[in-house]
Write a protein that holds these residues in place. Structure first.
Motif, PDB file in Angstrom:
ATOM      1  N   ASP A 249      67.762  22.559  80.557  1.00  0.00           N
ATOM      2  CA  ASP A 249      67.478  23.627  79.601  1.00  0.00           C
ATOM      3  C   ASP A 249      67.718  23.198  78.156  1.00  0.00           C
ATOM      4  O   ASP A 249      67.660  24.015  77.233  1.00  0.00           O
ATOM      5  CB  ASP A 249      68.284  24.892  79.927  1.00  0.00           C
ATOM      6  N   ASP A 254      62.407  25.411  76.621  1.00  0.00           N
ATOM      7  CA  ASP A 254      63.178  26.294  77.490  1.00  0.00           C
ATOM      8  C   ASP A 254      63.400  27.653  76.820  1.00  0.00           C
ATOM      9  O   ASP A 254      63.755  27.724  75.638  1.00  0.00           O
ATOM     10  CB  ASP A 254      64.527  25.664  77.845  1.00  0.00           C
ATOM     11  N   GLY A 291      67.895  24.863  83.583  1.00  0.00           N
ATOM     12  CA  GLY A 291      66.546  24.376  83.299  1.00  0.00           C
ATOM     13  C   GLY A 291      65.545  25.356  83.855  1.00  0.00           C
ATOM     14  O   GLY A 291      65.473  25.528  85.075  1.00  0.00           O
ATOM     15  N   TYR A 292      64.777  25.998  82.979  1.00  0.00           N
ATOM     16  CA  TYR A 292      63.976  27.144  83.416  1.00  0.00           C
ATOM     17  C   TYR A 292      62.503  27.018  83.086  1.00  0.00           C
ATOM     18  O   TYR A 292      61.761  27.989  83.153  1.00  0.00           O
ATOM     19  CB  TYR A 292      64.610  28.430  82.852  1.00  0.00           C
TER      20      TYR A 292
END
Length: 344
Positions: A249, A254, A291-292
């Motif tokens: 992320d 992000d 982490g998206y």
């Protein structure tokens, strides 16, 4: 095998009851990309391993573990406003914690010197007595505690954009686990802690290292900070094992934070850690945290399996930099807090 990637469909079972940034698509993206990617003969893909729930008591209160299990059995619920448990979360949570510690034990025994564990739910916000920040059990902390009990000096390097408050507080009172975190200024980001003055307590004073950096920090700037603070401390500490809480992320795209790293910067930072471990002749285990953006999670995770060898996926994006003087100011603030403990 020299390297291992631990991943499996069990991690898809932890499903949100509503739209949520931490969802099974994060692992599915890795699995899908893995099918189209040749990692080479160096990397063995291995299956997840479930932990015995009693082992979780090494880092979590038994009452909390029982509470999570009961919540799963009744179909799920919320551990806090951000952290869900579904009716299928128990197996995934046991697999996340078990896989990271299993990979660490294999690395300690010399079965591989680099392991990447693509697990979820993530863990670094989970405290001894509560889950928070999308995290149920603290995967990296369990691996660190098991290694510590074997007499190893453990260094945890947390490169998620958020401070891993759960991990930090679990080891806040000991000098047998060094916790180093690079993260966004906690005045601007969850969990609103992780200031440089939070250095540990008692025997652990000086062994929590918080490298807080400004929003907009890019590839070169995070490497500047890491080289000037983390590396000298690691060299002085002389760990026997490195565990990495890898949150992707930090990427500029992000949605949950404001760092400006690219795939290239994430790769370079992993390489810095890898080269240090290689120079020391010690194993390294990398565990997925945040982490998206799915394609970032997938590409940076597979990149990490070949740390020190080749970058499979790169990025040509050029991200506008904040003034270097701003980062230098943050780095100096961290040094001021830590100079009485470490050669900085």
């Amino acid at each position: 095998m020299e390297r291992a990637l631990y991943i499996g469909e069990v991690f898809l079972k932890h499903t949100p009851p509503f739209r949520h940034p931490e969802h099974p698509g994060r692992i599915k993206a890795i699995l899908d990309l893995l099918k189209r990617t040749e990692l080479g003969s160096e990397v063995e893909v291995r299956s997840p391993v479930l932990v015995d729930e009693k082992e979780l008591h090494l880092i979590h209160d038994p009452e909390y573990v029982a509470y999570v299990k009961q919540m799963v059995e009744v179909g799920g619920g919320m551990l806090d406003p951000d952290t869900y448990v579904s009716g299928d979360s128990w197996e995934a949570a046991l697999a996340a914690a078990g896989t990271v510690s299993y990979a660490a034990m294999n690395a300690i025994e010399g079965k591989h010197y680099l392991a990447v564990t693509a697990v979820r739910p993530p863990g670094h916000h989970a405290r001894r007595n509560k889950g928070k920040g999308f995290c149920i059990f603290n995967n990296v902390a369990l691996a660190a505690e098991k290694a510590r009990r074997l007499g190893l000096k453990v260094a945890i390097i947390d490169i998620d954009v958020h401070w891993g408050d759960g991990t930090a507080y679990i080891f806040y009172d000991t000098d047998e686990v060094l916790y180093i975190s690079t993260h966004q200024d906690p005045r601007t980001l969850y969990p609103f802690e992780g200031f440089p003055y939070q250095k540990g307590r008692g025997k652990g004073e000086g062994y929590t290292v918080n490298i807080a950096l400004p929003p907009g920090t890019n590839d070169d700037q995070i490497l500047y900070a890491f080289d000037r603070i983390a590396l000298p401390i690691l060299e002085a500490y002389q760990p026997n094992l490195i565990l990495v809480s890898a949150g992707w992320d930090t990427h500029w795209e992000d949605p949950l934070a404001e760092f400006s790293l690219t795939l290239n910067g994430q790769w370079q930072l992993i390489n810095e850690i890898y080269y240090f471990a290689e120079s020391m002749g010690i194993p390294i285990v990398i565990a997925l945290e945040g982490g998206y953006v799915e394609w970032v999670v997938a590409k940076s995770t597979l990149n990490a399996t070949l740390a020190g060898r080749k970058q499979i996926f790169s990025e040509k994006t050029s991200v506008e930099a904040i003034p270097m003087e701003e980062v230098e100011h943050y780095v100096e603030n961290v040094k001021v807090e830590l100079r009485s403990y470490w050669p900085l």
